[in-house]
Design a protein around this motif. Structure first.
Motif, PDB file in Angstrom:
ATOM      1  N   PHE A  89      40.364  42.421  39.096  1.00 56.67           N
ATOM      2  CA  PHE A  89      41.162  43.609  39.397  1.00 56.67           C
ATOM      3  C   PHE A  89      42.632  43.399  39.036  1.00 56.67           C
ATOM      4  O   PHE A  89      43.309  44.319  38.606  1.00 56.67           O
ATOM      5  N   MET A  90      43.101  42.159  39.207  1.00 58.63           N
ATOM      6  CA  MET A  90      44.469  41.861  38.753  1.00 58.63           C
ATOM      7  C   MET A  90      44.593  42.143  37.263  1.00 58.63           C
ATOM      8  O   MET A  90      45.546  42.745  36.797  1.00 58.63           O
ATOM      9  N   LEU A  91      43.591  41.672  36.518  1.00 62.61           N
ATOM     10  CA  LEU A  91      43.634  41.839  35.069  1.00 62.61           C
ATOM     11  C   LEU A  91      43.503  43.309  34.677  1.00 62.61           C
ATOM     12  O   LEU A  91      44.078  43.751  33.687  1.00 62.61           O
ATOM     13  N   GLU A  92      42.737  44.050  35.458  1.00 67.83           N
ATOM     14  CA  GLU A  92      42.544  45.467  35.146  1.00 67.83           C
ATOM     15  C   GLU A  92      43.774  46.291  35.528  1.00 67.83           C
ATOM     16  O   GLU A  92      43.893  47.449  35.143  1.00 67.83           O
ATOM     17  N   GLY A  93      44.649  45.676  36.315  1.00 66.68           N
ATOM     18  CA  GLY A  93      45.859  46.389  36.710  1.00 66.68           C
ATOM     19  C   GLY A  93      45.594  47.567  37.623  1.00 66.68           C
ATOM     20  O   GLY A  93      45.855  48.715  37.308  1.00 66.68           O
ATOM     21  N   ILE A  94      45.036  47.258  38.792  1.00 68.76           N
ATOM     22  CA  ILE A  94      44.716  48.286  39.794  1.00 68.76           C
ATOM     23  C   ILE A  94      46.004  48.889  40.364  1.00 68.76           C
ATOM     24  O   ILE A  94      46.960  48.172  40.633  1.00 68.76           O
ATOM     25  N   SER A  95      46.010  50.196  40.555  1.00 66.17           N
ATOM     26  CA  SER A  95      47.187  50.850  41.124  1.00 66.17           C
ATOM     27  C   SER A  95      47.122  50.824  42.653  1.00 66.17           C
ATOM     28  O   SER A  95      46.041  50.790  43.226  1.00 66.17           O
ATOM     29  N   PRO A  96      48.288  50.844  43.307  1.00 63.81           N
ATOM     30  CA  PRO A  96      48.300  50.906  44.767  1.00 63.81           C
ATOM     31  C   PRO A  96      47.531  52.124  45.293  1.00 63.81           C
ATOM     32  O   PRO A  96      46.878  52.047  46.325  1.00 63.81           O
TER      33      PRO A  96
ATOM     34  N   ASN B  23      47.939  36.518  37.890  1.00 61.49           N
ATOM     35  CA  ASN B  23      48.563  37.300  38.954  1.00 61.49           C
ATOM     36  C   ASN B  23      50.003  37.679  38.592  1.00 61.49           C
ATOM     37  O   ASN B  23      50.477  38.774  38.878  1.00 61.49           O
ATOM     38  N   GLN B  24      50.686  36.735  37.941  1.00 57.53           N
ATOM     39  CA  GLN B  24      52.075  36.999  37.553  1.00 57.53           C
ATOM     40  C   GLN B  24      52.169  37.828  36.271  1.00 57.53           C
ATOM     41  O   GLN B  24      53.256  38.224  35.861  1.00 57.53           O
ATOM     42  N   GLY B  25      51.052  38.043  35.640  1.00 56.86           N
ATOM     43  CA  GLY B  25      51.073  38.836  34.418  1.00 56.86           C
ATOM     44  C   GLY B  25      51.418  38.029  33.169  1.00 56.86           C
ATOM     45  O   GLY B  25      51.640  38.588  32.103  1.00 56.86           O
TER      46      GLY B  25
END
Lengths: 229, 229
Positions: A89-96, B23-25
């Motif tokens: 999910f970090m890699l997918e860039g989940i929105s808040p 995590n840090q991109g």
């Protein structure tokens, strides 16, 4: 039992066989796996492949290698089994917004279910959390108690899926809860409001009012969402 | 960038550093990882430890090792990233009731969200699935279309968490859908009923009626649950 392996990506097939045995119920929680040497013989692959497979299963959090004792299927999955999902999910860039929406869906229902099925023992635990919540003046500890409260409700929903899936994305949720609390608490007056929202959820669950519990949780998360964007 | 590693479970720390960078991109989808040799130098650990870590990340489905090209963060996570969760649930012995409850929670909301946010293009896809569903006489194919329909709605909910989490327990859900369909279809008269329930969900989504879509999905899953125990 195990059967010899023929193809290319050997370690994958070793894992596949272990998975099948779990699915069939041949291997269960806490069970000891055959020794590396036995696995080599039964599966007829190299020791290196067996090791790769076992190491990968250890990383996934499915087995544990006890020094000098051998490899065991874990008997509890509280920890790192779930992290791959969070990383994805970090890699997918989940929105808040997505995270909050997801929390709402799971946690509102979890509250309703918890109100229905909570035991006296579990209620005591939840009450004790509320007492700590009320007394504590240190925001960092309060944030931790806040989290604990939400996970406990998911746990008491009596649905292992709900609880474990919330936990499986806990890295995302935890950061999110911490960040949002910080924004809300910026205005000191909101602290009381936040506590009373949690209290309302607690009271509804205590009275076994599923609808009231759902409503209180939804109101709490709606309030939270005002501070999300 | 990477920094040297000091402690005992070396491969875990290698993974931890890669995770932090994600995590840090610093590392993103599709990115190439440093070569094994570079990782050995930067992290100052043995090549064996690097390999263990990389292999584990491959098993988890987070990276792919392209023959002769090196290691890449995957650019898509459709496949095996999620299996650990399903295996864990197998070991925990999830009940069909728990699975159905969980599906209800996620899928009812997903329908409501899909009705709100579905695009013309996506509607076409869903319509095409319904057309195949209506025409097909082979139960095995119908079961597959049934599944496809449900996953598509989750996908069109426009919340990556909902979709991916449903997929992450797909081994459980798929068996469940297949088994339940079999029980329902035992009575041939039910086949029409099952189709018309799906049609109702589809029509509500087509008309962007969130409440109607939620209601239709809930009714469908309630109907299903009569055949679960």
């Amino acid at each position: 039992m195990f059967s010899p392996i023929k193809n290319t990506k050997v370690y994958e097939q070793v894992i596949e066989q272990i998975k099948d045995m779990i699915n069939q119920g041949t291997l269960n929680k806490g069970d000891k796996l055959p020794s590396e040497r036995d696995l080599v013989e039964q599966l007829q692959v190299s020791r290196a492949s067996i090791r790769e497979a076992l190491r990968a299963l250890e990383v996934i959090g499915l087995i544990e290698c006890r020094q000098g004792e051998g490899n065991y299927i874990k008997s509890s999955f509280q920890d790192n089994l779930f992290e791959p999902l969070s990383i994805m999910f970090m890699l997918e860039g989940i929105s808040p917004e997505n995270i909050l929406e997801f929390r709402k869906i799971l946690e509102v229902e979890a509250s309703g279910l918890a109100a229905k099925s909570i035991t006296e023992e579990q209620l005591k635990e939840l009450k004790e959390i509320m007492e700590r919540f009320e007394k504590c003046e240190v925001e960092e500890i309060n944030a931790a108690i806040d989290k604990e409260f939400h996970y406990k409700i998911a746990e008491f929903s009596d649905n292992v899926l709900i609880y474990n899936i919330l936990r499986s994305v806990s890295i995302l949720l935890d950061d999110f809860i911490k960040d949002t609390r910080k924004l809300i608490i910026n205005d000191q007056g909101n602290k009381k409001e936040l506590f009373s929202q949690h209290k309302k959820i607690y009271l509804a669950i205590e009275e076994h009012g599923s609808d009231a519990a759902r409503k209180a949780m939804r109101e709490h998360l709606d309030y939270t969402s005002k501070y999300t964007k």
